[in-house]
Design an enzyme around this catalytic site. Structure first.
Site, PDB file in Angstrom:
ATOM      1  N   GLN A 184       2.842   9.952   0.923  1.00 16.52           N
ATOM      2  CA  GLN A 184       4.154   9.236   1.072  1.00 16.52           C
ATOM      3  C   GLN A 184       5.391   9.728   0.084  1.00 16.52           C
ATOM      4  O   GLN A 184       6.179   9.093  -0.322  1.00 16.52           O
ATOM      5  CB  GLN A 184       3.976   7.768   0.982  1.00 16.52           C
ATOM      6  N   HIS A 203      -3.748   0.949   7.739  1.00 18.33           N
ATOM      7  CA  HIS A 203      -2.516   1.610   7.970  1.00 18.33           C
ATOM      8  C   HIS A 203      -2.249   2.662   6.924  1.00 18.33           C
ATOM      9  O   HIS A 203      -1.704   3.719   7.163  1.00 18.33           O
ATOM     10  CB  HIS A 203      -1.455   0.438   7.480  1.00 18.33           C
ATOM     11  N   GLU A 204      -2.984   2.622   5.685  1.00 24.77           N
ATOM     12  CA  GLU A 204      -2.801   3.800   4.852  1.00 24.77           C
ATOM     13  C   GLU A 204      -3.553   4.955   5.123  1.00 24.77           C
ATOM     14  O   GLU A 204      -3.420   5.962   4.943  1.00 24.77           O
ATOM     15  CB  GLU A 204      -2.971   3.076   3.559  1.00 24.77           C
ATOM     16  N   HIS A 254      -2.157   7.140   7.117  1.00 27.59           N
ATOM     17  CA  HIS A 254      -1.202   8.021   6.750  1.00 27.59           C
ATOM     18  C   HIS A 254      -1.851   9.298   6.362  1.00 27.59           C
ATOM     19  O   HIS A 254      -1.392  10.361   6.698  1.00 27.59           O
ATOM     20  CB  HIS A 254      -0.620   7.281   5.596  1.00 27.59           C
ATOM     21  N   GLY A 266       0.842  -1.083  -0.167  1.00 26.97           N
ATOM     22  CA  GLY A 266      -0.075  -0.020   0.139  1.00 26.97           C
ATOM     23  C   GLY A 266       0.785   1.145   0.008  1.00 26.97           C
ATOM     24  O   GLY A 266       1.897   1.185   0.435  1.00 26.97           O
ATOM     25  N   CYS A 268       6.563  -0.267   6.711  1.00 28.35           N
ATOM     26  CA  CYS A 268       6.198   1.022   5.922  1.00 28.35           C
ATOM     27  C   CYS A 268       7.210   1.382   5.145  1.00 28.35           C
ATOM     28  O   CYS A 268       8.434   1.466   5.585  1.00 28.35           O
ATOM     29  CB  CYS A 268       5.724   2.101   6.963  1.00 28.35           C
ATOM     30  N   LEU A 269       6.975   1.726   4.023  1.00 29.94           N
ATOM     31  CA  LEU A 269       7.869   2.123   2.988  1.00 29.94           C
ATOM     32  C   LEU A 269       8.554   3.504   3.451  1.00 29.94           C
ATOM     33  O   LEU A 269       9.657   3.798   2.950  1.00 29.94           O
ATOM     34  CB  LEU A 269       7.455   2.426   1.479  1.00 29.94           C
TER      35      LEU A 269
END
Ligand code: ZN
Length: 180
Positions: A51, A137-138, A141, A46, A95-96
């Site tokens: 991000q 999670h997204e 963000h 995701g 997480c990226l």
């Protein structure tokens, strides 16, 4: 195909809630295509628009590799969680924007999410497995929340030195990043 740079958890764009999308434009369609490319290139499940430095309420998710349920890759515009299960489960997240850190996070097992698709048509999706986890999670963000804010103070203390290294840019970056 165009790869975007991924902003680290120390960049201010990740600490600011995103703006809703009011109309779909060719630029936003290109952004969404590039977000999918960037996420796939980085082996992520995701990616939220902030991000990649764009403070808009857009998320892309691809859990099509996951064997239990075959979802197509999905772009979510202005997603919001409208229902959650009482049952909560632990699951290891990464997480990226926080490379190399994986920690258990407790979240509701099932969620229902309302969003607009790429044609700005209202959609609703429910899941109680991997997609539910990634959506939470997204969407966090988009609301300027990171998964490391949801772990215990003890675990946070234990990853402090790793976080410091990210903050200094002292990391093996498997993809292009902007630190701060
Ligand atoms: Zn993340």
């Amino acid at each position: 195909m165009s790869l975007l740079k991924i902003y680290s958890c120390y960049h201010p764009v990740l600490k600011k809630p995103t703006e809703p999308v009011t109309e779909m434009t060719p630029e936003l369609r290109t952004l969404i295509d590039d977000m999918f490319d960037t996420m796939h290139n980085a082996d992520g499940s995701g990616l939220a628009a902030n991000q990649v430095g764009v403070s808009k309420s857009i998320v892309v998710i691809d859990v099509s590799y996951y064997e239990k349920k075959q979802y197509e890759p999905i772009a979510f515009i202005n997603p919001r969680i409208v229902a959650v299960s009482d049952e909560e489960v632990d699951f290891e997240e990464g997480c990226l924007s926080i490379p190399g850190i994986y920690e258990n996070v407790k979240r509701p097992k099932a969620v229902e999410v309302e969003y607009l698709d790429i044609n700005m048509q209202p959609q609703r999706i429910s899941d109680d497995d991997l997609l539910a986890r990634v959506m939470q999670h997204e969407i966090d963000h988009l609301n300027a929340t990171l998964f490391i804010e949801k772990i215990s103070p003890l675990r946070r203390a234990m990853i402090k030195s790793k976080l410091k290294r990210i903050q200094k840019g002292d990391i093996d970056k498997p993809y292009e990043m902007i630190i701060k």
